[in-house]
Design an enzyme around this catalytic site. Structure first.
Site, short mmCIF file in Angstrom:
data_model
loop_
_atom_site.label_atom_id
_atom_site.label_comp_id
_atom_site.label_asym_id
_atom_site.label_seq_id
_atom_site.Cartn_x
_atom_site.Cartn_y
_atom_site.Cartn_z
N HIS A 112 33.74 36.31 46.37
CA HIS A 112 34.67 35.18 46.51
C HIS A 112 35.07 34.74 45.10
O HIS A 112 34.23 34.61 44.22
CB HIS A 112 34.02 34.04 47.26
CG HIS A 112 35.00 33.02 47.76
ND1 HIS A 112 35.64 32.13 46.92
CD2 HIS A 112 35.47 32.76 49.01
CE1 HIS A 112 36.45 31.36 47.64
NE2 HIS A 112 36.37 31.73 48.91
N ARG A 117 43.54 26.38 46.49
CA ARG A 117 44.70 27.19 46.12
C ARG A 117 45.79 27.08 47.18
O ARG A 117 46.98 27.17 46.88
CB ARG A 117 44.27 28.64 45.91
CG ARG A 117 43.48 28.83 44.61
CD ARG A 117 42.97 30.24 44.42
NE ARG A 117 41.80 30.52 45.23
CZ ARG A 117 41.68 31.52 46.07
NH1 ARG A 117 42.69 32.36 46.25
NH2 ARG A 117 40.57 31.70 46.75
#
Length: 375
Positions: A46, A62
Site C-alpha cells: 500500500h 487522494r
C-alpha cells in the site's frame, strides 16, 4: 471440518499495515500438512503508510484530492502516471514512491502526502480519521504540514490453494479469506475486493463445510500428529539456552523489506534466500523465557516465527523463478515487462523432503482475457 481463516502474513515485513498477529499461521500449517501454496510471491504494498508503525492512511485522502510530493515539492506522479496521477492503482503508486526514494528524492525514506490545499474545514469534515492518525502516531497535523508516507506490505494475494468452495486438497479442510488463494485477485488485488474474498468466499466455504460435515463421518486426527506437536512444544519449553525469537524476527522483517519488497532483483532475492536459510538454522536454538503453559505469548511468538520463516522461503523460491514483472511482482532491472507466453500461470509451492519445491499451474480464464494496463 476445519476452515482456516487466519489472515495474511504481512508481519514478514518491517513496514506493514497488518496486525501483529498476521503471521501466516494457516498457510504455514497447510504447507506442513503437505498442501500446496499458490502465488506466494504476490505481496501487495500500500503506498500510504506511516513509518515505522505501518499505520495505513486511507486512499480516501487522494480521492479527496491530496497530492504526493517528493522532497523538492514536486508532484512526481506526472512522470509515472500522468493521466491518473494520485488516483493510479496501488502498485503503480508504490513503485513510483519507491523509485523516488531510491533516487534520493525522499524525506528520511518517505514521500509526502499533502492535504494542506484542501483546507481545514474539508479535512476536518471529510478526513478526520486520517488527521487523527497522523497527529497521534507522527505528531503531524495535515492541516498545516504534509504527512510522511512510504509503501508498506498490505495484502497477500497468495495463500492456500483452494477451489471456488474453499476446499483444499485435504479432505475436510477448507481455507477462506486472505490465507486462501482461490484466486480471485490474480497478481494484484484492487481496493475493496478483499470483501469478495472474506464475505463471498467465506460464506461459500462455511456453507460447503457445514454441508460436508453433516453428510460425512468425522475425520479423525491421527494420534501421531498430536504426539509430534506435543513433542515440538516440549522441546521449545524445555530448551535452556539459545537465541531470543525477537532478534530473528526483526532481522527477517528488515531484510524482507530490503530484498523482497516493492522491487525484486535477482541478486537480492538470492541473498534473501541465504538469509532465510541462516535464520532457520538459528531458529533451531530459539529460547523462551516464559516456561508456563497458560497464556504464554512468548511461546506463541516463537511458533509464529517458525511459520514466517517457512513462508519467506516459499516466497523467495517463487519470486526468483517468476522471471517477469506482473502485478505486485516487479523486476525492473532484468525482467521489466509481463510475459504472458511463459508466465501466464500460477506458482505452486509444496514442501518436499522439508524443502519448498516449485511447480506451475495454468490460469483458468473464462470471459475476460488479460490485456495490457495503460495509464
Amino acid at each position: 471440518t476445519v476452515i482456516l481463516a487466519t489472515g495474511g502474513a504481512g508481519r514478514l515485513y518491517v513496514g506493514t499495515t497488518n496486525a501483529y498477529s498476521c503471521t501466516g499461521d494457516g498457510m504455514a500449517m497447510a504447507l506442513r500438512a503437505g498442501l500446496p501454496l499458490k502465488d506466494m510471491e504476490m505481496m501487495q504494498f500500500h503506498p500510504t503508510t506511516l513509518a515505522p508503525t505501518g499505520v495505513l492512511i486511507t486512499e480516501g485522502c487522494r480521492g479527496e484530492g491530496a497530492y504526493l510530493l517528493n522532497k523538492d515539492g514536486e508532484r512526481f506522479l506526472k512522470r509515472y502516471a500522468p493521466n491518473t496521477m494520485e488516483l493510479a492503482s496501488r502498485d503503480v503508486i508504490s513503485r513510483a514512491e519507491q523509485m523516488e526514494i531510491d533516487a534520493g528524492r525522499d524525506v528520511d525514506g518517505n514521500v509526502l502526502l499533502d492535504l494542506r490545499h484542501l483546507g481545514a474545514e474539508r479535512i476536518i469534515e471529510r478526513l478526520p480519521g486520517s488527521r487523527e492518525l497522523s497527529m497521534t502516531f507522527l505528531g503531524v497535523d495535515p492541516i498545516y504540514d504534509p504527512i510522511p508516507v512510504r509503501p508498506g506490505a498490505h495484502y497477500h494475494m497468495g495463500g492456500v490453494a483452494t477451489d471456488v468452495w474453499g476446499q483444499t486438497e485435504l479432505t475436510g479442510l477448507y481455507a477462506s479469506g486472505e490465507c486462501a488463494c482461490v484466486s480471485v485477485h490474480g497478481a494484484n488485488r484492487l481496493g475493496g475486493n478483499a470483501l469478495m474474498e472474506t464475505i463471498t468466499y467465506g460464506k461459500r466455504s462455511g456453507r460447503h463445510a457445514a454441508e460436508w460435515a453433516l453428510s460425512h463421518t468425522t475425520v479423525e486426527v491421527p494420534e501421531s500428529a498430536e504426539r509430534n506437536a506435543e513433542r515440538e512444544l516440549r522441546a521449545l519449553l524445555e530448551r535452556a539456552d539459545g537465541e531470543r525469537p525477537w532478534s530473528i524476527r526483526d532481522e527477517l522483517a528488515t531484510t524482507m523489506h530490503e530484498n523482497f519488497g516493492v522491487f525484486r532483483r535477482e541478486h537480492q532475492m538470492a541473498q534473501q534466500g541465504e538469509i532465510v536459510s541462516g535464520l532457520r538454522e538459528r531458529y533451531q536454538r530459539v529460547l523462551l523465557e516464559d516456561k508456563g503453559e497458560i497464556f504464554n505469548s512468548d511461546l506463541t511468538q516463537a511458533i509464529e516465527l517458525g511459520f514466517l520463516l517457512d513462508l519467506a522461503e516459499c516466497m523467495v523460491v517463487a519470486g526468483i523463478e517468476r522471471k517477469e514483472s506482473r502485478g505486485a511482482h516487479a523486476r525492473p532491472d532484468d525482467y521489466p515487462v509481463r510475459d504472458d507466453e511463459k508466465f501466464l500461470k500460477h506458482t505452486i509451492v509444496r514442501l518436499v523432503d522439508g524443502a519448498p519445491q516449485l511447480s506451475w499451474e495454468p490460469v483458468r480464464m473464462t470471459k475476460w482475457e488479460p490485456q495490457e494496463r495503460k495509464y
